[in-house]
Design a protein around this motif. Structure first.
Motif, mmCIF file in Angstrom:
data_model
loop_
_atom_site.group_PDB
_atom_site.id
_atom_site.type_symbol
_atom_site.label_atom_id
_atom_site.label_comp_id
_atom_site.label_asym_id
_atom_site.label_seq_id
_atom_site.Cartn_x
_atom_site.Cartn_y
_atom_site.Cartn_z
ATOM 1 N N UNK A 1 0.860 -1.182 0.000
ATOM 2 C CA UNK A 1 0.000 0.000 0.000
ATOM 3 C C UNK A 1 0.893 1.227 0.000
ATOM 4 N N UNK A 2 0.573 2.155 -0.879
ATOM 5 C CA UNK A 2 1.302 3.420 -0.970
ATOM 6 C C UNK A 2 0.337 4.539 -0.602
ATOM 7 N N UNK A 3 0.786 5.412 0.277
ATOM 8 C CA UNK A 3 0.055 6.633 0.583
ATOM 9 C C UNK A 3 0.993 7.785 0.232
ATOM 10 N N UNK A 4 0.619 8.524 -0.785
ATOM 11 C CA UNK A 4 1.454 9.630 -1.257
ATOM 12 C C UNK A 4 0.697 10.936 -1.064
ATOM 13 N N UNK A 5 1.317 11.864 -0.331
ATOM 14 C CA UNK A 5 0.719 13.176 -0.063
ATOM 15 C C UNK A 5 1.483 14.216 -0.862
ATOM 16 N N UNK A 6 0.753 14.972 -1.661
ATOM 17 C CA UNK A 6 1.323 16.004 -2.508
ATOM 18 C C UNK A 6 0.703 17.335 -2.108
ATOM 19 N N UNK A 7 1.524 18.317 -1.822
ATOM 20 C CA UNK A 7 1.015 19.645 -1.502
ATOM 21 C C UNK A 7 1.486 20.618 -2.569
ATOM 22 N N UNK B 1 -4.018 7.058 -2.734
ATOM 23 C CA UNK B 1 -4.091 5.810 -1.980
ATOM 24 C C UNK B 1 -3.978 4.703 -3.015
ATOM 25 N N UNK B 2 -2.919 3.921 -2.910
ATOM 26 C CA UNK B 2 -2.603 2.934 -3.931
ATOM 27 C C UNK B 2 -2.402 1.558 -3.304
ATOM 28 N N UNK B 3 -2.772 0.533 -4.045
ATOM 29 C CA UNK B 3 -2.442 -0.841 -3.675
ATOM 30 C C UNK B 3 -1.830 -1.520 -4.889
ATOM 31 N N UNK B 4 -0.695 -2.185 -4.641
ATOM 32 C CA UNK B 4 0.062 -2.855 -5.690
ATOM 33 C C UNK B 4 0.270 -4.315 -5.306
ATOM 34 N N UNK B 5 0.354 -5.173 -6.306
ATOM 35 C CA UNK B 5 0.581 -6.599 -6.050
ATOM 36 C C UNK B 5 1.874 -6.827 -5.285
ATOM 37 N N UNK B 6 2.902 -6.032 -5.608
ATOM 38 C CA UNK B 6 4.181 -6.146 -4.899
ATOM 39 C C UNK B 6 5.033 -4.908 -5.154
ATOM 40 N N UNK C 1 5.196 22.107 -6.725
ATOM 41 C CA UNK C 1 4.874 21.277 -5.564
ATOM 42 C C UNK C 1 5.668 21.767 -4.353
ATOM 43 N N UNK C 2 4.935 22.077 -3.283
ATOM 44 C CA UNK C 2 5.569 22.580 -2.058
ATOM 45 C C UNK C 2 6.072 21.439 -1.185
ATOM 46 N N UNK C 3 5.410 20.282 -1.246
ATOM 47 C CA UNK C 3 5.816 19.165 -0.408
ATOM 48 C C UNK C 3 5.319 17.846 -0.940
ATOM 49 N N UNK C 4 6.078 16.804 -0.645
ATOM 50 C CA UNK C 4 5.717 15.456 -1.088
ATOM 51 C C UNK C 4 6.170 14.473 -0.015
ATOM 52 N N UNK C 5 5.254 13.614 0.415
ATOM 53 C CA UNK C 5 5.568 12.572 1.377
ATOM 54 C C UNK C 5 5.016 11.256 0.850
ATOM 55 N N UNK C 6 5.819 10.213 0.918
ATOM 56 C CA UNK C 6 5.394 8.917 0.432
ATOM 57 C C UNK C 6 5.636 7.879 1.533
ATOM 58 N N UNK C 7 4.612 7.084 1.820
ATOM 59 C CA UNK C 7 4.735 6.005 2.789
ATOM 60 C C UNK C 7 4.448 4.683 2.091
ATOM 61 N N UNK C 8 5.379 3.726 2.265
ATOM 62 C CA UNK C 8 5.162 2.355 1.826
ATOM 63 C C UNK C 8 4.624 1.609 3.038
#
Length: 96
Positions: free
Chosen positions: A6-12, A56-61, A85-92
């Motif tokens: 699961x990827x959660x990517x926040x873009x500001x 909000x993303x879901x990937x097989x792998x 883009x002022x900010x970018x945060x990505x969580x795996x």
């Protein structure tokens, strides 16, 4: 056994660049959803701060997600939004 990623990517976006960033993010949806391994790819915009977007993303792998990160459409997005883009945060993440 592979675990779904699961990827959660926040873009500001920079405040005066919100519409540009939104437009470019929307362009990612259709081609990404067709990619191998993409199970879910949903874009959200904050109700109180329209400059904040979240994928909000879901990937097989992770391997297939990494291929997405090298895709031409993602490279085009990065080029088109450079300086917007002022900010970018990505969580795996993994579901528990």
């Amino acid at each position: 056994m592979t675990t779904t990623l699961t990827i959660v990517a926040r873009i500001e976006a920079i405040p005066d660049q919100v519409e540009l960033v939104k437009s470019e993010l929307e362009k990612l949806i259709a081609p990404t959803r067709k990619e191998a391994g993409c199970l879910q790819y949903d874009l959200h915009q904050d109700n109180n701060d329209p400059a904040v977007f979240l994928f909000y993303e879901n990937w097989e792998n992770r391997t297939l997600w990494q291929a997405h990160m090298e895709s031409d459409h993602l490279k085009a997005y990065l080029k088109a939004t450079e300086g917007a883009v002022a900010g970018f945060t990505l969580n795996e993440m993994a579901q528990i």
